[in-house]
Write an enzyme that holds these catalytic residues in place. Sequence first.
Site, PDB file in Angstrom:
ATOM      1  N   HIS A 173       0.779  -1.236   0.000  1.00  0.00           N
ATOM      2  CA  HIS A 173       0.000   0.000   0.000  1.00  0.00           C
ATOM      3  C   HIS A 173       0.813   1.290   0.000  1.00  0.00           C
ATOM      4  CE1 HIS A 173      -3.121  -2.904   1.062  1.00  0.00           C
ATOM      5  NE2 HIS A 173      -3.993  -2.022   0.607  1.00  0.00           N
ATOM      6  N   HIS A 227      -6.168  -2.373   8.492  1.00  0.00           N
ATOM      7  CA  HIS A 227      -5.978  -2.174   7.055  1.00  0.00           C
ATOM      8  C   HIS A 227      -5.585  -0.726   6.737  1.00  0.00           C
ATOM      9  CE1 HIS A 227      -6.642  -3.913   2.954  1.00  0.00           C
ATOM     10  NE2 HIS A 227      -6.488  -2.630   2.662  1.00  0.00           N
ATOM     11  N   HIS A 254      -9.172   5.490   1.340  1.00  0.00           N
ATOM     12  CA  HIS A 254      -7.828   5.236   0.818  1.00  0.00           C
ATOM     13  C   HIS A 254      -7.179   6.598   0.586  1.00  0.00           C
ATOM     14  CE1 HIS A 254      -8.947   1.064   0.147  1.00  0.00           C
ATOM     15  NE2 HIS A 254      -7.682   0.806  -0.124  1.00  0.00           N
TER      16      HIS A 254
END
Length: 601
Positions: free
Chosen positions: A265, A371, A452
């Site tokens: 990520h 996450h 995100h």
Amino acid sequence: MSKPSLILSAIALSLSLCSSQVFASIDGMKPKPVEGAPLGYIIHNPYENAPLTALVTLAGHTISGVEVTVHANDADGVSLTYQVDDMRVMDEGGVPIFGLYPAFMNTFTVKWTENGEQKSHDYKMLTPDIDMGFSESQWAKAPLVEVEHVDADFKDRLYFVNWTNADGKAAPLMHNNSDAPGAFSWDGKPGFFIIDTAGDIRWYMNPYTTHDAKTYDNAGYAMGMNVTKDGNMVWVQGQGWKKMSIMGRMISEHSLPGNFIDASHEGIEGANGNIFIRAAAKDYRTADGRLVNTIRDQIIEVDNTGKLVDYWDLNTILDPMRDAALLSLDAGAVCLNINLDDAGHQTTEEDLAKAPYGDIHGVATGRNWAHVNSIEYDPTDDSIIISSRHQSAVIKIGRDKQVKWILSASKGWSEKFQDKLLKPITADGKPIWCNEKGACQDKDFDFSWTSHTAYLVPEKGTLTVFDNGDGRDLGQPMFANEKYSRSVEYKIDEQNMTVQQVWEYGKDELGYAGYSPVTSIVKYQADKDSMMSYFASAGLFGLGGGYGNLKMDDTTGKVQSILVEHRYGETKPAVRINIDSHDMFATGYRAQVIRANEMLK
């Protein structure tokens, strides 16, 4: 002639031929420039990692003031012009050529100064076609780019795009729980490429030289590319991180520090020059004595040698048992872990309780409870800002590992964090009432959901967040097409612990067509005072995808991502480029603006 004389003559002739062949062979092996070329010969793809680059060698010439133009392939194409610093020419051993077209006889012009004289030469070079890897479910060699609109003052833009998808060679190595392994098993061919505003691919990374699914150090998704202050590319990939020039020169490759695994990520350079990486911890002892590998919940800071400087263990900083956001998720869309069998199923408490340890969403250390998918370093107070998809929260944490503020709905946060929750306000400073699930009375404000990216905009004193929109208001809508994603900008007052929404795009303008259940980015661009957004997984579940309404049809698994750039404060795009998938369930991850002059300095 006597016999000895004949023998001596034969030996002399043999030595003469051998000698001439040796010298001819040595001379013949050395590359030569084509006739009339004023500098040296051309090397295609000099570092093997960037097939649409070349290097014009110098052949002993000392040159300065170099400018390169790669000419457009046709009347609708975009010519690229950039300057190359004198020291960069010496560093490369020639003139770096970036932005060639694939499978095309390119024409490029090099201008330079030599002995006080201005010189110029037109070169031609044929390049190979694109090869970013292939799989059995693929229908095109690369994502399909369609330019919908570009304003004249944005035509010089170059966009880096990162896609993720697997091939038949992916993920032969894995660890942790075989039913839900760690990020290591999320392996795939690297999908790094750069497009211009005519929709042509002008650069891509060689997947065969930068990735190897069979080796521990070089397997893993290539993700989270960011440009460093010195104009190079840094990204994370499985068990390490890499730094490479735009010409494909691999500057450094580093393994993660010994106690950490599974980088994905984000790999980003902070203002302090260190690299911040989202990773996991191996052999982690939980409070109840279990030994687990953690999942996407460690932030590490390393210097440019790869040495660990600091780390943030979110299991001790936040609450791994908070399930308010997890219970609202569409179980089929967990970023890398996309499972069609669960699409449309809203996560239950039983799911969370029975989840195996490993990379599956669930509460408790050892499951994917956090996450984290982006990191921002704030040099004003030496802190980090993270986007946590599975907490539907953006969180600021100090160097002392104490939470400074939380941008999130209030439900599920323990008493310890209640005074850290930011309070929404209107533009004129009036409080906005929101219930514990984050539904607010004033429709000019909304929290971000399963976000995100969360990045600061120092020039404006604001924060941008990509609001993916799954689990909005901690629930699922009746119909899938009610979902939407947004690029959103907030203004945060840390002293008064308030947050104001100042701009959004996507809710009304794109609706369900822009709904991106995973991935994506929004980032401010100072050079044009603009916002670049990439709705990277739009269309992933097709027309019928989502809670209670999944149906497999011709649209399912075929992403139709949307890249837009807006002048600051506007909602009409100055640029819109549609990028469709080339392989089943291949999806965009992020995009970045590329400035060739800064990367070739």
